[in-house]
Structures are given as C-alpha cells and as structure tokens.
Write a protein that holds these residues in place. Sequence first.
Motif, short mmCIF file in Angstrom:
data_model
loop_
_atom_site.label_atom_id
_atom_site.label_comp_id
_atom_site.label_asym_id
_atom_site.label_seq_id
_atom_site.Cartn_x
_atom_site.Cartn_y
_atom_site.Cartn_z
N ASN A 500 0.82 -1.21 0.00
CA ASN A 500 0.00 0.00 0.00
C ASN A 500 0.86 1.26 0.00
OD1 ASN A 500 -2.28 -1.60 0.07
ND2 ASN A 500 -2.58 -1.42 2.28
N ASP A 501 1.96 1.22 0.75
CA ASP A 501 2.85 2.39 0.78
C ASP A 501 3.47 2.63 -0.59
OD1 ASP A 501 2.38 2.95 3.44
OD2 ASP A 501 4.05 1.72 4.17
N GLY A 503 1.85 2.25 -3.39
CA GLY A 503 0.84 3.03 -4.10
C GLY A 503 0.85 4.48 -3.70
N ARG A 504 0.96 4.72 -2.40
CA ARG A 504 1.01 6.10 -1.92
C ARG A 504 2.23 6.84 -2.45
NH1 ARG A 504 -2.21 4.09 2.53
NH2 ARG A 504 -0.49 2.85 3.36
N ILE A 519 -4.21 -2.01 -8.72
CA ILE A 519 -3.30 -3.05 -8.24
C ILE A 519 -3.60 -4.34 -8.99
CG2 ILE A 519 -4.80 -3.62 -6.27
CD1 ILE A 519 -2.14 -4.16 -4.70
N SER A 532 -5.10 -5.79 -0.02
CA SER A 532 -4.88 -4.35 -0.03
C SER A 532 -6.21 -3.61 -0.14
CB SER A 532 -3.97 -3.96 -1.21
OG SER A 532 -2.66 -4.45 -1.02
N THR A 535 -7.84 -3.72 3.33
CA THR A 535 -7.23 -2.90 4.39
C THR A 535 -7.22 -1.41 4.07
OG1 THR A 535 -5.02 -3.25 3.45
CG2 THR A 535 -5.77 -4.81 5.11
N GLU A 536 -7.19 -1.06 2.79
CA GLU A 536 -7.13 0.35 2.39
C GLU A 536 -8.20 0.62 1.33
OE1 GLU A 536 -5.20 2.83 3.40
OE2 GLU A 536 -3.71 1.82 4.63
N LEU A 539 -7.88 3.20 -1.84
CA LEU A 539 -6.52 3.58 -2.27
C LEU A 539 -6.32 3.18 -3.72
CD1 LEU A 539 -3.60 4.55 -1.80
CD2 LEU A 539 -3.08 2.25 -0.93
#
Length: 664
Positions: A500-501, A503-504, A519, A532, A535-536, A539
């Motif tokens: 996820n980080d 992606g950010r 994703i 992912s 959890t997010e 995103l």
Amino acid sequence: MRIGIIGQVAVAALVASSWVQGAAAQSADAKKFGARESVEHIGLSPDGNQVVFLAPLAGASSGVFVAQTDGSGIVRRILMADGKPETLRWCRWASNTRIVCQVQSEAPSGIGAIGYSRLVSLGGDGANLKLLSPRTSFRALGPMQDGGGIIDWLPEADGDVMMTREFVPEMSTGTHVAQTRSGLGVERVGTTNLSRKVVETARDDAVEYITDGFGTVRVMGSVVKDGSDYLTGRIRYSYRKPDGRSWDQLSMLDTLAGTGFNPYAVDRDLNVAYGFDGLDGRTALYRIKLDGSMARELVFKHDGVDVDGLIRIGRRQRVVGVTYATEKREAEFFDPELKTLATMLGRALPKLPLIRFMDASNDENRLLFWAGSDVDPGRYFVFDRKAKKVMELMLARPELETTTLATVKPISFAAADGTQIPAYLTLPAGSDGKGLPAIVMPHGGPGARDEWGFDWLAQFYAARGYAVLQPNFRGSTGYGDAWFVNNGFKSWKTAIGDVNDGGRWLVKQGIAAPDKLAIVGWSYGGYAALQSAVTEPGLFKAVVAIAPVTDLDLLRQESVNYTNRWVVDRFIGSGPHVAEGSPARHADRISVPVLLFHGDRDTNVGVGESRVMAKRLRDAGKKVDYVEYRDLDHYLDDADARTGMLDKSDGFLRASMGMPAKAD
C-alpha cells in the motif's frame, strides 16, 4: 559475431498458429505480449552440434524441435503435447541420438487439481518413442504421481541415465510377483532399450538423491515424519564416504524455518558437498568435506542479500560459480576460465548484461547460453571456445523484436515506519513519468522476489500507457531472515502495508494520478491485491487478481488429505491473522471493482479460492467479474488465454478508472 538465427523462419512457420488463432483481441499489444515465450526449454547435444527445444504451438500446446547449431536453418518437430492436460516441461539429450522429455498432467481433485509426471525418450528424429518411467500395475495400491527425475546423465554411457523411481507396492493376493517395495529409489535406465538396474533400493522416507556426476550416489535426503506418518517440514541429509555404502549424517534442514545445511551438489575430485546455510541472518554458500571429518568451509557470502543459486556447467553439472540478486542478478565464478569468458561475453554483448549458461557439450568446448536485459526478452547463443565464435541461435520472443520496450529502473521508497522498500519502476517508453495511470504489481510466492529484467506482464501494461511499480515488500525472499519476517501470510500486515505504501509513493511522486491507481497481482500477488483492497478501501481504484489465494483456511484445507498437511498448517500458522488476513471473509469491505482469473487445473492454488471470492463479492453486492479457464494450470500457459486476459484486464482497468479505450 552473428551468423544468423537458426530456423527462426522455419519455426515461425511451424508454430504460427500459436499467436494468431483464438479469440479476437482489441489490441495488437495483447497478442504480442500474450504470446508464450518461443523457447520454453533448451538443451545442447553432447557433441554440441544440435539443440533440442520446446516451443509453443496453438493455444496451450507445445512442440519439441531439433535444430542444427551451424546456422543452416534446418528445424524439425519431433513431438507435441496439447497442453490439456498433457504438458511438455523439458527435454534434454541423453546421447547424440536420444532425447529425454518430461510430460506433466493434472487431474481434478476437490477444489483444485493433483499433478502427475512421466518421462519419455525418443530419437533425435522423433522415432522410437518409449515410456521411460516404469509402468504401473492394476494391482498397485496407490497412484504413482512422480514419474522420476534424472539425477545423472552419465556422459560416458551414451544413452544410459540414472533416475529416481517412486516404487508403489502392489496387492499380493493371488500372485507371487507383486511389487512389495515402497518409496523412492534410484535406477540406471537405458533410454533406448529400457534396461533397468536398481542402484538404490526404495526407502519410504527418501525424497532426494545427489550423485557426484560420475554415477555414484553420495547424498540422500530423508523426510522426518510424525507418529501419524505426516511430514514435519524437516529433511535429514546423509552422505557416503568415497567407496563406502553406509550412510553418515550430514545435516538436518528445516524447510520452513530455513535453518540447516541444504546440499545441492557433490564435487567428486574435492570430495565435498556444496550447499546453502544461514550466516548472520542471510544465506551463504558452504562446502562440507565428505571424508568423515565434516570440515566446513565458507565459499561465498554477500553482506546485503542472500546467495541463492549455483552456476553449474557441463553434463556432469560441475559447480563453477554462484549467483545472487542485488538490484540486478550477479554472478561470481570460481572457475578462472569461465570467469574470463563471462567478462569477455559481457564486453561482446554490452546491451545484454544478464547472461545465464544453459548447457554444454561433453568436452565443454561449446557452451549454450541465454542473454537478455530489461528491454530485450533475451536470445540464445552457442559459444565455441576453440574457434572463439559466438553463434546466435534464436530469440526468446521474436514477436517483440521490433517493439520498443520500457526501461526498468531499480528504486526504493519509504514505508510508513521509514524502512526503505526496494522496488522496480517501469514507465511507458517516451513518457515524462507524470500524472499517469499506474499499477502496483506485487510478486507471487510469497517466498520469491522480483528482479531487474524483462517481465511480460509489466511490459504489456507499460505499452498500454501505465506506470508499473513492483515492490519487494517485507516477506520477500533474497534479503535475509529479518526481511522475510515470518512469511507473507503470517506477517501479512507488514507485507500488505509495504504494498500500500508503494501506491502512496506513486501518488506522492506525481507519477500516478490519484484517481488512476490500480493493483494487479498473480498468485500471492493476487492475494496481496485483494487484501490491499480490504485494508485500504479506495486507495486502489480497481483490483485484478490472477490465481489468488483468498482464504488462508481454504489454502490449508487443500492439503488436508496429503502427507504435507502439517507443513502447510505450520506455514500458514494459527491465530487472529488467519481470519483477518483472508480477503474472502471481508468481501464487504472491498469498495472497488474486482476482476478475477483462474485455471481449473491449478495445482498451486486451488480454483476454489477464486470461486469462493467471486461468490462472496457477489453476495455482498460488489462489482466482480470472474473468468475461469478450463484445463489450464496456475501459469495459464496458453497464448489465447493470455491474450484475452491482457485485453480484458486492460479494458477493465480503463473502465474502472474512467479512462477511454486505447487504440493501437
């Protein structure tokens, strides 16, 4: 340097249907990148004058081809398999006139499939086809899944090989000739006359035998079982002294904990076993004396990454070096001549920095090797050491020869806790790298890592205008024990957090447009993509999962009727992470469209995983599309299927992120 690509035109004529038949595609890109690699396996004859290679035919089928290495262009097809379910996996020369091939098949079994393998031998002209694996009797008390593997090619024997054999006991009622042996043994087998001689009697606990390359078995691996005859994940390795027959203990390997010496090869002249073991939290190469002293020597280590591969050459498979991956795959040669040769080839082929030796003639004068890069899928060469001549044989992906591919850049990004996560960034060729639709593509495994080089999936999306980030999240292998943590399932929170980080980071760097971030993942990567989205939520704007794990207990259940049930159970573990880390149990949290693909003969991840996920998403009122491929395995080795998968996923991502269709 280049004397011509042998038979490229001839092979193309024989296999042209492999990328022109099937469902119509929206894009030429999908056809080019969806085509299977034109060389699936390749081997050099003992005299160095011929190669045998597997090449794709229509759909999932493959053919065995023989070609001369003199550039004459003479190519002949000697065997084929339809891929549904029989699949050709590899072929090698047993002599200058005899070839051995492995055929694999799968049969449906509950929510997944069960695999079988057999060895066949045939002449270099395709004649005199024989089943090399032993035939099973109707009296057999169980199936023979393993058709054996070649453990020594016996270069001096001209057609004999040493191969493992799975002995299956037979029902003895009413007969005096029933097979009573059980377990794995070794036989010397004639590839032409099918003569068989037992070299090692069957043992119930044996799983591996290693020879010295000269026809003598020196190392044996035996599984450690519990009181109920289930595997524990531990393997006891034993060795023989020169000219001895009794077994002495060499090491105890715990495959899940990653502890203990894991032998890979024996050097007869040095009387040592080469293998890998831990050192300061990373894997290093050692060798241990097989003379009774157990003297242990560190051969090679790297302070930053695991040392994870041996370089072996010749028909005796002698150890000549070691490989490891930092940002790129590196090689360290112990053999001075090969070290000089590798340096020379590097200078001769500066645009192809990745070089991998594949095979050698008996005298090692002719070497078969592959060379490639991030923007070159690779090509195959034969090097004649006496003539000092490099002969280019064929391209790995001829359909991409005139396509401009995207460069792959090693980068790192900061995770939420400040840890720098290594990754690879692929930007569309000619792009300024700003405000693009972007994809995070976690790798499979989880016991794996991405490396620098050509990746057909990432390159397809780059060709369609996407930026692609491939993170080696914590839980990946190759970076030592601390990076692997407890594996990507037990430590899914850390692994998925890193994904996820990534992606950010793409958004923060301005590479990805915030509303055009998706994703895509295969196998564990598909699991990571779905988790992912759990959890997010939001995103990523769309999820594509290919052959994904979706429920950790379902994955555990797939092995419940097999002897490795406790190994799988131990790998997955128990506790809250099982329910929390199963995306199928949290389908209601996924707020974006999901596209799933799966083959119904998948022996890695049962097709039931995707069926359950699709049902749970539909029941929760979520947007999901599921494509199931009949008679295909985990890798979807079918040009038509891959072409359709690429096209559908591209169209799905564009529609989900409000992007117009892209014209060729």
